[in-house]
Scaffold this active site. Structure first.
Site, short mmCIF file in Angstrom:
data_model
loop_
_atom_site.label_atom_id
_atom_site.label_comp_id
_atom_site.label_asym_id
_atom_site.label_seq_id
_atom_site.Cartn_x
_atom_site.Cartn_y
_atom_site.Cartn_z
N HIS A 155 -2.94 1.20 6.80
CA HIS A 155 -3.21 1.15 5.36
C HIS A 155 -3.35 2.56 4.80
O HIS A 155 -3.83 3.48 5.48
CB HIS A 155 -4.49 0.35 5.08
CG HIS A 155 -4.70 0.05 3.62
ND1 HIS A 155 -3.85 -0.75 2.90
CD2 HIS A 155 -5.67 0.48 2.74
CE1 HIS A 155 -4.29 -0.84 1.65
NE2 HIS A 155 -5.38 -0.09 1.54
N CYS A 195 0.81 -1.22 0.00
CA CYS A 195 0.00 0.00 0.00
C CYS A 195 0.84 1.27 0.00
O CYS A 195 0.65 2.16 -0.83
CB CYS A 195 -1.00 -0.02 1.15
SG CYS A 195 -0.25 0.08 2.80
N HIS A 211 -5.68 1.80 -4.62
CA HIS A 211 -4.78 1.32 -3.56
C HIS A 211 -4.35 -0.11 -3.86
O HIS A 211 -4.91 -0.78 -4.73
CB HIS A 211 -5.46 1.41 -2.19
CG HIS A 211 -6.61 0.45 -2.02
ND1 HIS A 211 -6.84 -0.25 -0.85
CD2 HIS A 211 -7.61 0.07 -2.86
CE1 HIS A 211 -7.91 -1.01 -0.98
NE2 HIS A 211 -8.40 -0.83 -2.19
#
Length: 336
Positions: free
Chosen positions: A299, A251, A311
């Protein structure tokens, strides 16, 4: 006796008005009329520039024409490649046949030339002077059969070769036709592409249409536009823990890679990226901001607006566009 015609005098101006009054009035009227016309031209209703939605609608309309053309182009190109392979295979098969027929025809020509220049060969002369009963007749029959066999072989080779030639001519004609179709389709595709490019150029600078992502409006920062285009181009790439591109990402590796393309350095760590820009509220968030999740900031994604982000989700899920509402939202950070 001639008389002098009476003199004509210009009518005098009414009392209180100078003689040039009417000339002045005429000039004023002319000037006012011209001003009125000019004002009319300036105040004529102008056509408003088309909105982003209107431009998108025009592009969609053009795409409806382009997509079938592309598929037709792909169909003709596929047929062309198939027929080109068939034509090459036939040509390869014809090489030994052409050689065999050439050798056979050369042999016949040599025999004919020898008989024409030298007369009957020694073999035939020996047969003619042989006096053993039955031998001459038997050998003449044998030679005749050999000649017939040669003729049959030559005829067979030529028949096969001619059949291949006929098939190849048909294929070559088909390839020529399909090549023309392909060129015509390519020209049409180029024309429609040009029109779409013209329409797309009408979009505001803040509107981008990156591959892999939905259309995005209101991208104020040029760095954000570059980052969004870069991140969206990775849609479909695999998630790999610790990866920062160019073919796989985690990420924070994706957001780092996206902004690196725009000349902005981010640390490959969500906690660090949280502090590498200015935090903004959800109501202030705009495309290009980083969006973080979880109280531990585990995240991060790149916000695209309208509640979605691009993402790298997790192992087993490639880079993709998703809603930001599927996990606890920590906040937004603007780095550009």
């Amino acid at each position: 006796m001639a008389t002098t015609p009476p003199q004509r005098h210009a009518p005098s101006a009414p009392p209180g008005r100078p003689a040039g009054f009417r000339r002045v009035v005429r000039r004023l009227v002319t000037l006012v009329a011209a001003a009125a016309v000019g004002a009319g031209m300036l105040t004529a209703p102008a056509h408003a520039a088309p909105s982003v939605d209107e431009i998108d609608a025009q592009i969609d309309k053009q795409w409806e024409q382009l997509e079938p053309t592309i598929e037709q182009f792909n169909k003709v190109r596929s047929q062309l490649r198939t027929n080109q392979k068939k034509s090459k295979a036939l040509k390869d098969k014809m090489v030994p046949l052409e050689l065999a027929s050439t050798l056979a025809m050369n042999k016949v020509g040599d025999i004919a030339a020898r008989y024409y220049i030298q007369g009957p060969s020694q073999e035939l002369g020996a047969l003619l002077v042989n006096t053993k009963p039955g031998t001459l007749a038997e050998q003449l029959v044998m030679l005749d059969r050999i000649a017939d066999d040669q003729r049959r072989q030559i005829a067979s080779v030529l028949k096969v070769r001619d059949e291949y030639n006929r098939q190849k001519e048909k294929l070559d004609a088909l390839i020529a036709l399909e090549t023309k179709q392909q060129n015509d389709l390519a020209a049409k595709k180029k024309q429609i592409d040009s029109e779409i490019k013209r329409l797309t150029a009408m979009l505001p600078v803040t509107s981008i249409r990156p591959a892999g992502c939905p259309k995005i409006d209101g991208v104020v920062s040029s760095a954000a536009r570059t980052a969004i285009k870069t991140a969206c181009a990775q849609v479909g790439d695999p998630y790999v823990w610790g990866a920062t591109g160019p073919n796989s990402f985690d990420c924070s590796g994706l957001t780092q890679y996206a902004y690196k393309s725009a000349g902005i350095s981010l640390t490959h760590f969500t906690g660090a990226q949280w502090n590498e820009g200015r935090r903004v509220s959800r109501s202030e968030a705009r495309p290009g901001d980083l969006v973080f999740f979880g109280s531990d900031l585990h995240h991060v994604g790149l916000y695209l607006g309208n509640g979605v982000m691009v993402h790298a989700p997790r192992t087993g899920k490639p880079v993709q566009v998703s809603s930001i509402n599927t996990q606890p939202l920590a906040g937004f950070v603007r780095v550009s």
